[in-house]
Design a protein around this motif. Sequence first.
Motif, PDB file in Angstrom:
ATOM      1  N   PRO A 194       0.831  -1.204   0.000  1.00 10.06           N
ATOM      2  CA  PRO A 194       0.000   0.000   0.000  1.00 10.06           C
ATOM      3  C   PRO A 194       0.867   1.256   0.000  1.00 10.06           C
ATOM      4  CG  PRO A 194      -0.730  -1.555   1.669  1.00 10.06           C
ATOM      5  CD  PRO A 194       0.603  -2.027   1.195  1.00 10.06           C
ATOM      6  N   GLY A 195       0.302   2.344  -0.461  1.00 10.65           N
ATOM      7  CA  GLY A 195       1.075   3.574  -0.567  1.00 10.65           C
ATOM      8  C   GLY A 195       1.472   4.207   0.731  1.00 10.65           C
ATOM      9  N   PRO A 246      -3.800   0.390  -3.225  1.00  9.31           N
ATOM     10  CA  PRO A 246      -4.102   1.826  -3.276  1.00  9.31           C
ATOM     11  C   PRO A 246      -2.957   2.677  -2.751  1.00  9.31           C
ATOM     12  CG  PRO A 246      -5.312   0.760  -1.499  1.00  9.31           C
ATOM     13  CD  PRO A 246      -4.722  -0.337  -2.328  1.00  9.31           C
ATOM     14  N   LYS A 247      -2.744   3.816  -3.381  1.00 12.74           N
ATOM     15  CA  LYS A 247      -1.656   4.720  -2.986  1.00 12.74           C
ATOM     16  C   LYS A 247      -2.015   5.575  -1.781  1.00 12.74           C
ATOM     17  CE  LYS A 247       0.511   5.106  -7.583  1.00 12.74           C
ATOM     18  NZ  LYS A 247      -0.162   3.911  -8.129  1.00 12.74           N
ATOM     19  N   ASP A 248      -3.290   5.597  -1.429  1.00  8.76           N
ATOM     20  CA  ASP A 248      -3.732   6.452  -0.325  1.00  8.76           C
ATOM     21  C   ASP A 248      -4.255   5.653   0.870  1.00  8.76           C
ATOM     22  OD1 ASP A 248      -5.997   5.457  -1.533  1.00  8.76           O
ATOM     23  OD2 ASP A 248      -7.034   7.384  -1.670  1.00  8.76           O
ATOM     24  N   LYS A 249      -3.797   4.404   1.010  1.00 10.04           N
ATOM     25  CA  LYS A 249      -4.196   3.564   2.140  1.00 10.04           C
ATOM     26  C   LYS A 249      -2.964   2.931   2.776  1.00 10.04           C
ATOM     27  CE  LYS A 249      -8.651   4.021   1.326  1.00 10.04           C
ATOM     28  NZ  LYS A 249      -9.566   4.734   2.270  1.00 10.04           N
ATOM     29  N   ASP A 250      -3.117   2.493   4.038  1.00  7.18           N
ATOM     30  CA  ASP A 250      -2.010   1.784   4.669  1.00  7.18           C
ATOM     31  C   ASP A 250      -2.299   0.288   4.693  1.00  7.18           C
ATOM     32  OD1 ASP A 250      -3.776   1.285   6.787  1.00  7.18           O
ATOM     33  OD2 ASP A 250      -2.946   2.867   8.052  1.00  7.18           O
ATOM     34  N   GLU A 251      -1.444  -0.472   5.367  1.00  2.00           N
ATOM     35  CA  GLU A 251      -1.563  -1.930   5.355  1.00  2.00           C
ATOM     36  C   GLU A 251      -2.764  -2.458   6.133  1.00  2.00           C
ATOM     37  OE1 GLU A 251       0.891  -0.788   8.912  1.00  2.00           O
ATOM     38  OE2 GLU A 251       0.715  -0.154   6.825  1.00  2.00           O
ATOM     39  N   ALA A 252      -3.368  -1.597   6.949  1.00  2.00           N
ATOM     40  CA  ALA A 252      -4.510  -2.023   7.758  1.00  2.00           C
ATOM     41  C   ALA A 252      -5.856  -1.676   7.128  1.00  2.00           C
ATOM     42  CB  ALA A 252      -4.419  -1.399   9.146  1.00  2.00           C
ATOM     43  N   ASN A 253      -5.843  -0.911   6.056  1.00  2.60           N
ATOM     44  CA  ASN A 253      -7.091  -0.451   5.426  1.00  2.60           C
ATOM     45  C   ASN A 253      -7.024  -0.578   3.906  1.00  2.60           C
ATOM     46  OD1 ASN A 253      -8.471   0.796   7.876  1.00  2.60           O
ATOM     47  ND2 ASN A 253      -6.506   1.858   7.895  1.00  2.60           N
ATOM     48  N   PRO A 254      -7.412  -1.724   3.351  1.00  4.59           N
ATOM     49  CA  PRO A 254      -7.919  -2.919   4.031  1.00  4.59           C
ATOM     50  C   PRO A 254      -6.795  -3.702   4.693  1.00  4.59           C
ATOM     51  CG  PRO A 254      -7.728  -3.323   1.687  1.00  4.59           C
ATOM     52  CD  PRO A 254      -7.412  -1.848   1.879  1.00  4.59           C
ATOM     53  N   GLN A 255      -7.159  -4.569   5.620  1.00  6.87           N
ATOM     54  CA  GLN A 255      -6.151  -5.357   6.322  1.00  6.87           C
ATOM     55  C   GLN A 255      -5.526  -6.358   5.354  1.00  6.87           C
ATOM     56  OE1 GLN A 255      -3.481  -6.848   8.058  1.00  6.87           O
ATOM     57  NE2 GLN A 255      -4.500  -5.353   9.395  1.00  6.87           N
ATOM     58  N   GLN A 256      -4.252  -6.181   5.081  1.00 13.45           N
ATOM     59  CA  GLN A 256      -3.587  -6.987   4.065  1.00 13.45           C
ATOM     60  C   GLN A 256      -3.597  -8.484   4.365  1.00 13.45           C
ATOM     61  OE1 GLN A 256       0.428  -5.503   3.748  1.00 13.45           O
ATOM     62  NE2 GLN A 256       0.999  -6.091   5.821  1.00 13.45           N
TER      63      GLN A 256
END
Length: 427
Positions: A194-195, A246-256
């Motif tokens: 994720p980004g 997605p470039k505007d999300k982290d690894e928890a959103n969605p949970q990878q």
Amino acid sequence: MKRKLIAAVSVAGMMATVAACGNGGDDKGKTDAGGAKEITVWVMDGSAPKAWIDEVNKEFSAKHPGVTVKVEEQKWTGIQEKVTTALSEDTPPDVLELGNTQTAGYAVTGGLADLTGDKSKLGADAWQKSMLASAEVDGKLYSAPWYAANRVVIYDKKAFEKAGVTPPKTRDEWVAGLEKLKAADPASQPIYLPGQSWYVLAGLIWDEGGDLAVKDGGKWKGGLGTPQAASAMDFYKKLQSFSTAPKDKDEANPQQSTDIVPKGGVASWIGLGWEAGGAEKALKEAGKEADFGYFPIPGKTAEKTSTVFLGGSNLAVAERSKNKDLAKEWLALAAGKDQMTKYAAETKGALLPNQAAANFTPAAGSFAEAMGKAGVNGKITPVTAGWANVETEPNPIKEFMTKVLKGEDAAKAGADADKEIANRINK
């Protein structure tokens, strides 16, 4: 972050329920009719295996007859507010577990006892320097490092075998392997990244000799508008180009680990032990095979793996404790080599102990083995009370990453982020 870290314990089969040794009582710091005393220890949900905490308390009670240890397990939700309140009261817990990035905040406000003069008694010389950094503020010791964990690359063995890729040792080998994976299966992601996985970026910045923020005189300033951060972001962007995340999300959103990997089509990803375990469980529940391998995030050269963020916990003594001497004795025992060796064995390598001499020997090819190799090059975020403000959403580091990934100049995006970081960290 902390709640996720602790969940790694369940992956290793830890027993999370914590029981006290002795009868306990309600009069913290007071002597009862029989002359006995009680100290209270707060540990977080899942941090202390029952067998281990019972052993610590048994040894402590043998050395201090008549003293009872009351262990109280706390939940992570709302813990910062609960700790802040407890430390301001006249009867706080005597010993308490704190997140390693939270410790400085409680220290500078006077809530924690200064342990600098107790370094020898606590065995501080044996502690890993990367963990010790979170326990000190301005050269003074305010806690004992307890445990830590870090991320590694988790990969699908079959996907790597099909593409003829072996675990890389350098960044260049890593990218070359991702190219092979892409060619072997264009429909899959060579890596899911994720980004806004900013803990990963932090390690790359440290590899370049930079930092997320640095102290300049009496003030802190952000470190994202630097050539080092730009170089790190350039490599992150190269890695992220192999992902459709997605470039505007982290690894928890969605949970990878539970929302992305189990769906298939992911050859590799970067995660913690609890995430690897969660993905394996989700795949099995879906009737799919989980066959993961693990390797440290590669460094620039084969001689050194990438620097990684070390998340974890420390054990501290409350400044207002009525039993500081006893609290320090318990802390020395719990954080010492013998009990830390037993702790590492109980957690089966899911967590790194505070000293190398206590390390558990994990199974070859396991997550724990890869984590241990990477953990020697671990660091933490800037040690200052204001750092917690930086991580508050919207996180300026995450916003910096998204801007660069979407085409904005790294120097400009970094300069904007640095203004916000300075504003928050100096509060």
